[in-house]
Design a protein around this motif. Structure first.
Motif, PDB file in Angstrom:
ATOM      1  N   PHE A   1      54.382 -30.225 -11.359  1.00 52.27           N
ATOM      2  CA  PHE A   1      55.304 -31.290 -10.955  1.00 52.27           C
ATOM      3  C   PHE A   1      56.640 -31.190 -11.683  1.00 52.27           C
ATOM      4  O   PHE A   1      57.704 -31.221 -11.058  1.00 52.27           O
ATOM      5  CB  PHE A   1      54.680 -32.663 -11.229  1.00 52.27           C
ATOM      6  CG  PHE A   1      55.649 -33.806 -11.087  1.00 52.27           C
ATOM      7  CD1 PHE A   1      56.148 -34.164  -9.852  1.00 52.27           C
ATOM      8  CD2 PHE A   1      56.069 -34.507 -12.218  1.00 52.27           C
ATOM      9  CE1 PHE A   1      57.055 -35.219  -9.716  1.00 52.27           C
ATOM     10  CE2 PHE A   1      56.973 -35.556 -12.090  1.00 52.27           C
ATOM     11  CZ  PHE A   1      57.462 -35.913 -10.842  1.00 52.27           C
ATOM     12  N   ASP A   2      56.585 -31.058 -12.994  1.00 54.02           N
ATOM     13  CA  ASP A   2      57.798 -31.063 -13.801  1.00 54.02           C
ATOM     14  C   ASP A   2      58.742 -29.943 -13.381  1.00 54.02           C
ATOM     15  O   ASP A   2      59.951 -30.132 -13.310  1.00 54.02           O
ATOM     16  CB  ASP A   2      57.432 -30.912 -15.278  1.00 54.02           C
ATOM     17  CG  ASP A   2      58.523 -31.433 -16.186  1.00 54.02           C
ATOM     18  OD1 ASP A   2      58.983 -32.559 -15.966  1.00 54.02           O
ATOM     19  OD2 ASP A   2      58.918 -30.707 -17.125  1.00 54.02           O
ATOM     20  N   HIS A   3      58.172 -28.801 -13.103  1.00 49.54           N
ATOM     21  CA  HIS A   3      58.982 -27.626 -12.801  1.00 49.54           C
ATOM     22  C   HIS A   3      59.522 -27.631 -11.379  1.00 49.54           C
ATOM     23  O   HIS A   3      60.474 -26.915 -11.073  1.00 49.54           O
ATOM     24  CB  HIS A   3      58.159 -26.354 -13.046  1.00 49.54           C
ATOM     25  CG  HIS A   3      58.969 -25.101 -13.045  1.00 49.54           C
ATOM     26  ND1 HIS A   3      59.849 -24.791 -14.065  1.00 49.54           N
ATOM     27  CD2 HIS A   3      59.065 -24.078 -12.158  1.00 49.54           C
ATOM     28  CE1 HIS A   3      60.435 -23.637 -13.796  1.00 49.54           C
ATOM     29  NE2 HIS A   3      59.978 -23.180 -12.647  1.00 49.54           N
ATOM     30  N   THR A   4      58.916 -28.417 -10.506  1.00 47.88           N
ATOM     31  CA  THR A   4      59.350 -28.450  -9.107  1.00 47.88           C
ATOM     32  C   THR A   4      60.602 -29.313  -8.962  1.00 47.88           C
ATOM     33  O   THR A   4      60.598 -30.489  -9.304  1.00 47.88           O
ATOM     34  CB  THR A   4      58.229 -29.014  -8.206  1.00 47.88           C
ATOM     35  OG1 THR A   4      57.078 -28.166  -8.298  1.00 47.88           O
ATOM     36  CG2 THR A   4      58.689 -29.073  -6.753  1.00 47.88           C
ATOM     37  N   SER A   5      61.674 -28.721  -8.475  1.00 44.04           N
ATOM     38  CA  SER A   5      62.954 -29.430  -8.367  1.00 44.04           C
ATOM     39  C   SER A   5      63.290 -29.709  -6.911  1.00 44.04           C
ATOM     40  O   SER A   5      62.691 -29.140  -5.994  1.00 44.04           O
ATOM     41  CB  SER A   5      64.063 -28.587  -8.985  1.00 44.04           C
ATOM     42  OG  SER A   5      64.297 -27.447  -8.188  1.00 44.04           O
ATOM     43  N   PHE A   6      64.279 -30.586  -6.722  1.00 41.45           N
ATOM     44  CA  PHE A   6      64.759 -30.875  -5.370  1.00 41.45           C
ATOM     45  C   PHE A   6      65.255 -29.604  -4.692  1.00 41.45           C
ATOM     46  O   PHE A   6      65.109 -29.433  -3.490  1.00 41.45           O
ATOM     47  CB  PHE A   6      65.876 -31.912  -5.434  1.00 41.45           C
ATOM     48  CG  PHE A   6      65.379 -33.303  -5.699  1.00 41.45           C
ATOM     49  CD1 PHE A   6      64.828 -34.052  -4.671  1.00 41.45           C
ATOM     50  CD2 PHE A   6      65.435 -33.857  -6.960  1.00 41.45           C
ATOM     51  CE1 PHE A   6      64.354 -35.336  -4.910  1.00 41.45           C
ATOM     52  CE2 PHE A   6      64.961 -35.129  -7.205  1.00 41.45           C
ATOM     53  CZ  PHE A   6      64.420 -35.880  -6.189  1.00 41.45           C
ATOM     54  N   THR A   7      65.877 -28.739  -5.469  1.00 38.07           N
ATOM     55  CA  THR A   7      66.363 -27.485  -4.907  1.00 38.07           C
ATOM     56  C   THR A   7      65.218 -26.682  -4.291  1.00 38.07           C
ATOM     57  O   THR A   7      65.335 -26.174  -3.173  1.00 38.07           O
ATOM     58  CB  THR A   7      67.060 -26.650  -5.996  1.00 38.07           C
ATOM     59  OG1 THR A   7      68.048 -27.464  -6.630  1.00 38.07           O
ATOM     60  CG2 THR A   7      67.716 -25.425  -5.406  1.00 38.07           C
ATOM     61  N   HIS A   8      64.102 -26.586  -5.041  1.00 36.89           N
ATOM     62  CA  HIS A   8      62.935 -25.860  -4.521  1.00 36.89           C
ATOM     63  C   HIS A   8      62.464 -26.438  -3.188  1.00 36.89           C
ATOM     64  O   HIS A   8      62.253 -25.721  -2.216  1.00 36.89           O
ATOM     65  CB  HIS A   8      61.766 -25.935  -5.519  1.00 36.89           C
ATOM     66  CG  HIS A   8      61.967 -25.144  -6.761  1.00 36.89           C
ATOM     67  ND1 HIS A   8      61.793 -25.674  -8.033  1.00 36.89           N
ATOM     68  CD2 HIS A   8      62.349 -23.861  -6.959  1.00 36.89           C
ATOM     69  CE1 HIS A   8      62.027 -24.748  -8.944  1.00 36.89           C
ATOM     70  NE2 HIS A   8      62.371 -23.633  -8.329  1.00 36.89           N
ATOM     71  N   ILE A   9      62.292 -27.764  -3.201  1.00 40.09           N
ATOM     72  CA  ILE A   9      61.770 -28.405  -1.996  1.00 40.09           C
ATOM     73  C   ILE A   9      62.773 -28.269  -0.851  1.00 40.09           C
ATOM     74  O   ILE A   9      62.395 -27.979   0.290  1.00 40.09           O
ATOM     75  CB  ILE A   9      61.471 -29.902  -2.262  1.00 40.09           C
ATOM     76  CG1 ILE A   9      60.573 -30.056  -3.492  1.00 40.09           C
ATOM     77  CG2 ILE A   9      60.804 -30.536  -1.045  1.00 40.09           C
ATOM     78  CD1 ILE A   9      60.362 -31.498  -3.936  1.00 40.09           C
ATOM     79  N   ALA A  10      64.053 -28.459  -1.169  1.00 43.13           N
ATOM     80  CA  ALA A  10      65.097 -28.376  -0.149  1.00 43.13           C
ATOM     81  C   ALA A  10      65.079 -27.020   0.546  1.00 43.13           C
ATOM     82  O   ALA A  10      65.196 -26.935   1.771  1.00 43.13           O
ATOM     83  CB  ALA A  10      66.457 -28.630  -0.775  1.00 43.13           C
TER      84      ALA A  10
END
Lengths: 193, 193
Positions: free
Chosen positions: A23-32
């Motif tokens: 969770f911590d490492h997952t950023s909006f950029t990744h999801i986007a």
DNA sequence: GTCTATACCTGGATAGAC
DNA sequence: GTCTATCCAGGTATAGAC
């Protein structure tokens, strides 16, 4: 199957990324990137990253509930239902070797982060625990049902963690077979009485 | 005991913080506050955050090695040595309830992060595995030594994960007692032959 | 060796055009 | 609904004074 709306796409992508990267490492950029939308677009659907996490956990709870219900519908024999549980380790072995158990690893991470949602994550464990207990009760093992439920959960966690650390699919396979044997023995003993 | 130099203080603080918060979430600011130095000072001692991680893993490997050696020196009976291993769960129960097993959680996180050092983290598991195997061989169980070693490791991981998720010290305690019982039974059976 | 200052980037989050 | 532009906090990392 119709294309899911953006909100659901975000949740599905976040679900996978949180499993794969934490969770911590997952950023909006990744999801986007996964969903192919802009970073700013998130905030139309969610107020914060934590809200996405909540949605992901709710999705997982719903999926888990659905899966358990289906096992109950497909099999009337509690023994076969329990065997379904044990065999998810084998069915998801590729993912488990890479990313561990999605339930255990998220729970552990959120507890380390002292995150508000850690109780929600534990709820998925409770879902399994309650369901497993019910199956053992149906087998006539009421007094030991919770003990057996916790046993199966702990075994799964232990096997997943070791298979993950050692990247060993043979180990995972052997352990699943052994767990199925344990289940069989349990019933033999019960029927003998 | 003399005050450790700054470099060692950094490693010790990072070790604890990485255990408590996870590697990814642990920042230089966190460590700097714990050691009471400025952020810029790190780079005199380490070239990067990854280098600190490597030092922490080396510390853990060294500490683990030391602990295993000590158990061998304190007990000539392999049975008692194995019992020492099982009882670390009980000895560290407070930390385990809060942060899980330091070996398993770091290994899992680094694999998720696809981090170069994940193999080094697994080495700590291998340290335990090899040592446990040696004790079972000393008990005359050569052909099943590795199986038993993996069994104890997986049990520990499973128990730690469940005790952590459910924040249940009674569960942890019960499971430790049960594992010690398993060890006893194993030997009874062996001696009967 | 340790500090301050700072560069540079990426994180989450907001405002407002379209 | 989705975008671009932007803000600000926090991350790692560097330069240079002391």
């Amino acid at each position: 199957m119709a294309t899911p709306n953006t909100r659901d796409q975000i949740i599905i992508a976040a679900d996978q990324l949180i499993y794969q990267q934490g969770f911590d490492h997952t950023s909006f950029t990744h999801i986007a990137e996964a969903v192919n939308i802009s970073r700013g677009n998130f905030y139309y659907h969610f107020k914060s990253k934590d809200e996405i996490l909540t949605a992901v956990i709710n999705l997982r709870r719903s999926n888990t509930h659905q899966m358990l219900k289906q096992w109950e519908q497909e099999h009337t024999d509690p023994l076969q239902r329990l065997s379904c549980f044990i065999q998810i380790l084998r069915m998801n072995q590729d993912k488990i070797l890479r990313y561990g158990c999605p339930v255990g690893t998220l729970s552990t991470e959120l507890l380390k982060l002292d995150h508000r949602a850690s109780d929600d994550a534990t709820m998925i464990f409770i879902l399994f625990r309650t369901w497993l207990r019910r199956q053992f009760i149906a087998l006539g093992l009421r007094s030991e049902a919770d003990k057996h439920a916790m046993y199966l959960l702990a075994q799964s966690q232990g096997i997943a963690t070791m298979a993950n650390a050692f990247n060993d699919s043979d180990y995972l396979d052997t352990q699943v077979t052994q767990l199925l044997g344990w289940l069989d023995d349990l019933i033999q003993t019960t029927e003998d009485i």
